[in-house]
Design a protein around this motif. Structure first.
Motif, PDB file in Angstrom:
ATOM      1  N   ARG A  76      -1.394   5.442   8.254  1.00 22.71           N
ATOM      2  CA  ARG A  76      -0.634   6.680   8.018  1.00 22.71           C
ATOM      3  C   ARG A  76      -1.293   7.555   6.958  1.00 22.71           C
ATOM      4  N   ILE A  77      -1.906   6.929   5.961  1.00 21.36           N
ATOM      5  CA  ILE A  77      -2.534   7.697   4.883  1.00 21.36           C
ATOM      6  C   ILE A  77      -3.881   8.267   5.320  1.00 21.36           C
ATOM      7  N   LEU A  78      -4.656   7.470   6.052  1.00 19.81           N
ATOM      8  CA  LEU A  78      -6.017   7.887   6.400  1.00 19.81           C
ATOM      9  C   LEU A  78      -6.052   8.910   7.536  1.00 19.81           C
ATOM     10  N   PHE A  79      -5.042   8.913   8.384  1.00 24.90           N
ATOM     11  CA  PHE A  79      -5.092   9.853   9.524  1.00 24.90           C
ATOM     12  C   PHE A  79      -5.193  11.306   9.065  1.00 24.90           C
ATOM     13  N   PRO A  80      -4.291  11.807   8.188  1.00 25.07           N
ATOM     14  CA  PRO A  80      -4.445  13.204   7.746  1.00 25.07           C
ATOM     15  C   PRO A  80      -5.697  13.413   6.905  1.00 25.07           C
ATOM     16  N   LEU A  81      -6.114  12.386   6.163  1.00 26.37           N
ATOM     17  CA  LEU A  81      -7.335  12.520   5.367  1.00 26.37           C
ATOM     18  C   LEU A  81      -8.535  12.715   6.279  1.00 26.37           C
ATOM     19  N   ARG A  82      -8.577  11.944   7.343  1.00 29.61           N
ATOM     20  CA  ARG A  82      -9.667  12.090   8.314  1.00 29.61           C
ATOM     21  C   ARG A  82      -9.613  13.446   9.005  1.00 29.61           C
ATOM     22  N   LEU A  83      -8.414  13.971   9.179  1.00 24.44           N
ATOM     23  CA  LEU A  83      -8.245  15.240   9.887  1.00 24.44           C
ATOM     24  C   LEU A  83      -8.669  16.433   9.045  1.00 24.44           C
ATOM     25  N   TYR A  84      -8.355  16.398   7.732  1.00 23.57           N
ATOM     26  CA  TYR A  84      -8.568  17.572   6.885  1.00 23.57           C
ATOM     27  C   TYR A  84      -9.809  17.490   6.003  1.00 23.57           C
ATOM     28  N   LEU A  85     -10.373  16.314   5.822  1.00 20.50           N
ATOM     29  CA  LEU A  85     -11.515  16.193   4.920  1.00 20.50           C
ATOM     30  C   LEU A  85     -12.713  17.044   5.349  1.00 20.50           C
ATOM     31  N   PRO A  86     -12.975  17.214   6.648  1.00 18.62           N
ATOM     32  CA  PRO A  86     -14.085  18.106   7.026  1.00 18.62           C
ATOM     33  C   PRO A  86     -13.935  19.531   6.499  1.00 18.62           C
ATOM     34  N   ASP A  87     -12.683  19.952   6.199  1.00 18.06           N
ATOM     35  CA  ASP A  87     -12.470  21.304   5.676  1.00 18.06           C
ATOM     36  C   ASP A  87     -12.966  21.459   4.248  1.00 18.06           C
ATOM     37  N   LEU A  88     -13.387  20.351   3.631  1.00 15.96           N
ATOM     38  CA  LEU A  88     -13.959  20.445   2.290  1.00 15.96           C
ATOM     39  C   LEU A  88     -15.205  21.325   2.281  1.00 15.96           C
ATOM     40  N   ALA A  89     -15.809  21.484   3.451  1.00 18.45           N
ATOM     41  CA  ALA A  89     -16.995  22.353   3.554  1.00 18.45           C
ATOM     42  C   ALA A  89     -16.682  23.794   3.166  1.00 18.45           C
ATOM     43  N   LYS A  90     -15.391  24.165   3.135  1.00 14.95           N
ATOM     44  CA  LYS A  90     -15.017  25.519   2.716  1.00 14.95           C
ATOM     45  C   LYS A  90     -15.417  25.789   1.269  1.00 14.95           C
ATOM     46  N   ALA A  91     -15.537  24.707   0.490  1.00 18.60           N
ATOM     47  CA  ALA A  91     -15.881  24.866  -0.924  1.00 18.60           C
ATOM     48  C   ALA A  91     -17.380  24.915  -1.156  1.00 18.60           C
ATOM     49  N   VAL A 141       0.853  -1.199   0.000  1.00 15.00           N
ATOM     50  CA  VAL A 141       0.000   0.000   0.000  1.00 15.00           C
ATOM     51  C   VAL A 141       0.884   1.243   0.000  1.00 15.00           C
ATOM     52  N   THR A 142       0.645   2.117  -0.959  1.00 13.64           N
ATOM     53  CA  THR A 142       1.397   3.365  -1.071  1.00 13.64           C
ATOM     54  C   THR A 142       0.418   4.528  -1.246  1.00 13.64           C
ATOM     55  N   PRO A 143       0.811   5.743  -0.873  1.00 12.88           N
ATOM     56  CA  PRO A 143      -0.077   6.907  -1.046  1.00 12.88           C
ATOM     57  C   PRO A 143      -0.079   7.408  -2.485  1.00 12.88           C
ATOM     58  N   ASN A 144      -1.238   7.807  -2.956  1.00 16.17           N
ATOM     59  CA  ASN A 144      -1.386   8.376  -4.293  1.00 16.17           C
ATOM     60  C   ASN A 144      -1.920   9.794  -4.140  1.00 16.17           C
ATOM     61  N   ARG A 145      -1.178  10.759  -4.655  1.00 14.80           N
ATOM     62  CA  ARG A 145      -1.504  12.169  -4.465  1.00 14.80           C
ATOM     63  C   ARG A 145      -2.518  12.653  -5.489  1.00 14.80           C
ATOM     64  N   VAL A 146      -3.519  13.409  -5.007  1.00 16.21           N
ATOM     65  CA  VAL A 146      -4.527  14.035  -5.864  1.00 16.21           C
ATOM     66  C   VAL A 146      -4.635  15.505  -5.462  1.00 16.21           C
ATOM     67  N   SER A 147      -4.491  16.384  -6.421  1.00 14.10           N
ATOM     68  CA  SER A 147      -4.594  17.818  -6.163  1.00 14.10           C
ATOM     69  C   SER A 147      -5.793  18.374  -6.914  1.00 14.10           C
ATOM     70  N   MET A 148      -6.504  19.316  -6.283  1.00 10.44           N
ATOM     71  CA  MET A 148      -7.677  19.933  -6.905  1.00 10.44           C
ATOM     72  C   MET A 148      -7.695  21.428  -6.607  1.00 10.44           C
ATOM     73  N   PHE A 149      -8.075  22.187  -7.626  1.00  3.09           N
ATOM     74  CA  PHE A 149      -8.353  23.609  -7.476  1.00  3.09           C
ATOM     75  C   PHE A 149      -9.829  23.812  -7.804  1.00  3.09           C
ATOM     76  N   LEU A 150     -10.587  24.285  -6.818  1.00  6.70           N
ATOM     77  CA  LEU A 150     -12.024  24.475  -7.000  1.00  6.70           C
ATOM     78  C   LEU A 150     -12.337  25.963  -7.078  1.00  6.70           C
ATOM     79  N   GLY A 151     -13.014  26.373  -8.139  1.00  2.53           N
ATOM     80  CA  GLY A 151     -13.456  27.752  -8.291  1.00  2.53           C
ATOM     81  C   GLY A 151     -14.949  27.798  -8.580  1.00  2.53           C
ATOM     82  N   LYS A 152     -15.459  28.973  -8.807  1.00  8.73           N
ATOM     83  CA  LYS A 152     -16.892  29.136  -9.049  1.00  8.73           C
ATOM     84  C   LYS A 152     -17.329  28.445 -10.325  1.00  8.73           C
ATOM     85  N   ASP A 153     -16.524  28.547 -11.380  1.00 14.22           N
ATOM     86  CA  ASP A 153     -16.929  27.966 -12.657  1.00 14.22           C
ATOM     87  C   ASP A 153     -15.859  27.026 -13.226  1.00 14.22           C
TER      88      ASP A 153
END
Length: 326
Positions: A191-206, A89-101
């Motif tokens: 190790r991978i899920l701990f930060p995901l669990r910590l920061y995923l609630p911040d998705l509400a900012k979008a 099991v290895t981490p796979n990075r995904v980056s996203m930029f969310l805007g209005k349109d």
């Protein structure tokens, strides 16, 4: 803000991919996806969208999970577990930029759930309409698909735990190797899920980029990740039980083998003692100096010595059996 990465037709049809870069438009929303991004790709994004250079650098080499609100857009850098053919099991990075349109996604080229969703939106107007409602909703659908992959890996680990459980109580077999492999998988997942669990609630900012209230969708994601973390903790506890059981059974096997060897060695002590005595260059009863015993024929001395060796061994066997040593 300019949207000049690729030429987009005026209709709501998908544009053709240009190398590792693809763009899809549905209504006022544009989805740009870059697989295996390069420095040139991020330079284009910085020029056309004005993204911060540090965020663009993180898209290429970022190791820290983050969700940042930059006002006119939200930047997400997430890591999801991926299992290779060897079960590592290895981490796979995904980056996203969310805007209005717009939504811009950057990832490795082997991220199947995202690529499948992108292909379905490109090939089906119905799928584009149902998925590309807003940049935030697209991000939710992508993350939800990737979180679903976590359960696939957990199912694989559970199958291995079931295989271990079926034989771990068999004292003739050691399960140290599969137990260590499963522990390595669970440690990597944790190790991978701990930060995901910590920061995923911040998705509400979008949420500000969606006219639809996505609170229940965000809550569902948080619940799934939390449940995955809980499942990993339960598997770790179960694996510790298997590890202790395997250690005990392995110790029993070793102790049994040592007991047998010790008993065999102990039984040879009388024979070793007599052979040592009769190997000395001194006159002994029945020896060459005094002459062999002949009351039972020419081998009388051998028979006497053999009986003297056998009697103590038989006495020790009787005692060991009575003491319950074997």
């Amino acid at each position: 803000m300019a949207h000049g990465l690729v030429a987009i037709p005026p209709t709501n049809q998908s544009s053709q991919p240009s190398g590792s870069l693809q763009s899809i438009v549905s209504g006022s929303l544009k989805w740009t996806d870059i697989a295996d991004p390069t420095v040139d790709d991020t330079a284009l994004l910085g020029r056309d969208y004005g993204f911060h250079a540090l965020d663009l650098q993180d898209c290429l080499s970022g190791r820290v999970t983050k969700v940042e609100d930059h006002g006119d857009h939200v930047f997400l850098l997430l890591h999801f577990p991926e299992e290779n053919g060897q079960g590592i099991v290895t981490p796979n990075r995904v980056s996203m930029f969310l805007g209005k349109d717009y939504i811009v996604t950057l990832h490795s080229g082997n991220l199947a759930p995202l690529l499948q969703m992108l292909a379905s939106c490109r090939d089906s107007a119905e799928k584009r309409g149902s998925i590309m409602k807003s940049s935030t909703y697209v991000a939710y659908r992508i993350i939800d698909a990737l979180v679903g992959g976590i359960f696939t890996i957990l199912d694989d680990v559970q199958d291995k735990l079931d295989d271990i459980e079926s034989v771990v109580f068999d004292e003739t077999k050691s399960q140290a190797v599969p137990i260590n492999h499963a522990r390595h998988q669970l440690a990597a997942l944790g190790r991978i899920l701990f930060p995901l669990r910590l920061y995923l609630p911040d998705l509400a900012k979008a949420q500000k980029f969606s006219s639809e209230d996505l609170t229940i969708f965000f809550s569902d994601l948080n619940h799934k990740v939390t449940m995955s973390s809980g499942t990993i903790d339960e598997m770790k506890e179960l694996l510790e039980i298997y590890k202790d059981t395997d250690f005990v059974t392995s110790s029993n096997r070793t102790n049994n083998a040592l007991s047998v060897l010790t008993i065999l060695f102990t039984l040879t002590i009388p024979a070793s003692l007599l052979s040592s005595i009769y190997g000395m260059n001194i006159p002994l009863p029945g020896g060459l100096t005094t002459g062999p015993l002949e009351f039972a024929g020419p081998y009388s001395s051998f028979l006497v010595i053999f009986v003297l060796m056998l009697i103590p061994a038989l006495v020790m066997v009787w005692y060991f059996r009575r003491a319950g040593w074997f």
